[in-house]
Write a protein that holds these residues in place. Structure first.
Motif, PDB file in Angstrom:
ATOM      1  N   ASN A  40      13.673 -68.745 -39.524  1.00 49.34           N
ATOM      2  CA  ASN A  40      14.648 -68.025 -38.699  1.00 49.34           C
ATOM      3  C   ASN A  40      15.746 -67.425 -39.571  1.00 49.34           C
ATOM      4  O   ASN A  40      16.160 -66.287 -39.368  1.00 49.34           O
ATOM      5  N   ARG A  41      16.198 -68.182 -40.562  1.00 49.15           N
ATOM      6  CA  ARG A  41      17.229 -67.677 -41.469  1.00 49.15           C
ATOM      7  C   ARG A  41      16.697 -66.487 -42.273  1.00 49.15           C
ATOM      8  O   ARG A  41      17.397 -65.490 -42.457  1.00 49.15           O
ATOM      9  N   ASP A  42      15.447 -66.585 -42.741  1.00 49.09           N
ATOM     10  CA  ASP A  42      14.840 -65.469 -43.470  1.00 49.09           C
ATOM     11  C   ASP A  42      14.752 -64.229 -42.591  1.00 49.09           C
ATOM     12  O   ASP A  42      15.022 -63.118 -43.040  1.00 49.09           O
ATOM     13  N   GLN A  43      14.383 -64.425 -41.328  1.00 50.14           N
ATOM     14  CA  GLN A  43      14.285 -63.305 -40.398  1.00 50.14           C
ATOM     15  C   GLN A  43      15.648 -62.654 -40.194  1.00 50.14           C
ATOM     16  O   GLN A  43      15.756 -61.431 -40.164  1.00 50.14           O
ATOM     17  N   GLN A  44      16.685 -63.471 -40.090  1.00 55.24           N
ATOM     18  CA  GLN A  44      18.035 -62.938 -39.921  1.00 55.24           C
ATOM     19  C   GLN A  44      18.485 -62.169 -41.162  1.00 55.24           C
ATOM     20  O   GLN A  44      19.129 -61.128 -41.059  1.00 55.24           O
ATOM     21  N   GLU A  45      18.131 -62.670 -42.347  1.00 58.72           N
ATOM     22  CA  GLU A  45      18.486 -61.978 -43.586  1.00 58.72           C
ATOM     23  C   GLU A  45      17.776 -60.627 -43.672  1.00 58.72           C
ATOM     24  O   GLU A  45      18.378 -59.638 -44.094  1.00 58.72           O
ATOM     25  N   ILE A  46      16.523 -60.595 -43.259  1.00 53.88           N
ATOM     26  CA  ILE A  46      15.772 -59.341 -43.277  1.00 53.88           C
ATOM     27  C   ILE A  46      16.388 -58.346 -42.304  1.00 53.88           C
ATOM     28  O   ILE A  46      16.553 -57.169 -42.627  1.00 53.88           O
ATOM     29  N   GLU A  47      16.739 -58.814 -41.122  1.00 53.63           N
ATOM     30  CA  GLU A  47      17.355 -57.929 -40.131  1.00 53.63           C
ATOM     31  C   GLU A  47      18.699 -57.399 -40.612  1.00 53.63           C
ATOM     32  O   GLU A  47      19.013 -56.226 -40.415  1.00 53.63           O
ATOM     33  N   SER A  48      19.487 -58.240 -41.268  1.00 51.02           N
ATOM     34  CA  SER A  48      20.780 -57.770 -41.773  1.00 51.02           C
ATOM     35  C   SER A  48      20.586 -56.767 -42.911  1.00 51.02           C
ATOM     36  O   SER A  48      21.345 -55.799 -43.022  1.00 51.02           O
TER      37      SER A  48
END
Length: 92
Positions: A40-48
């Motif tokens: 989930n954290r990786d997904q958030q980093e990609i989205e940012s």
């Protein structure tokens, strides 16, 4: 405090940490697979990152209009670098 003294202090601190780490027993646990929170954290980093790129691309036309000469020089530089890379890659 001089730079040499700071380096000597850091070296001593690193050596002390290395000695204390080697004297302790290392855990014999097998690393676990990434959990959902990591994913989930990786997904958030990609989205940012995607949002940051989109913002930069939105500002690009404004910057091109504001600095046309700089844009032309930058485009020439990119084209020249691309040509050099292709020339070295595909030597005839």
């Amino acid at each position: 405090m001089s730079l040499e003294n700071k380096i000597a202090l850091l070296r001593a601190e690193i050596n002390a940490t290395a000695r204390s780490t080697s004297s302790r027993e290392l855990p014999s646990e097998v690393p676990q697979a990434p959990t959902a929170s990591v994913e989930n954290r990786d997904q958030q980093e990609i989205e940012s990152l995607i949002k940051l790129i989109n913002d930069a691309l939105d500002e690009l036309p404004k910057e091109i209009e504001k600095y046309p000469r700089l844009t032309a020089i930058g485009a020439f530089g990119v084209g020249l670098a691309f040509g050099v890379i292709l020339d070295r890659r595909f030597q005839w």
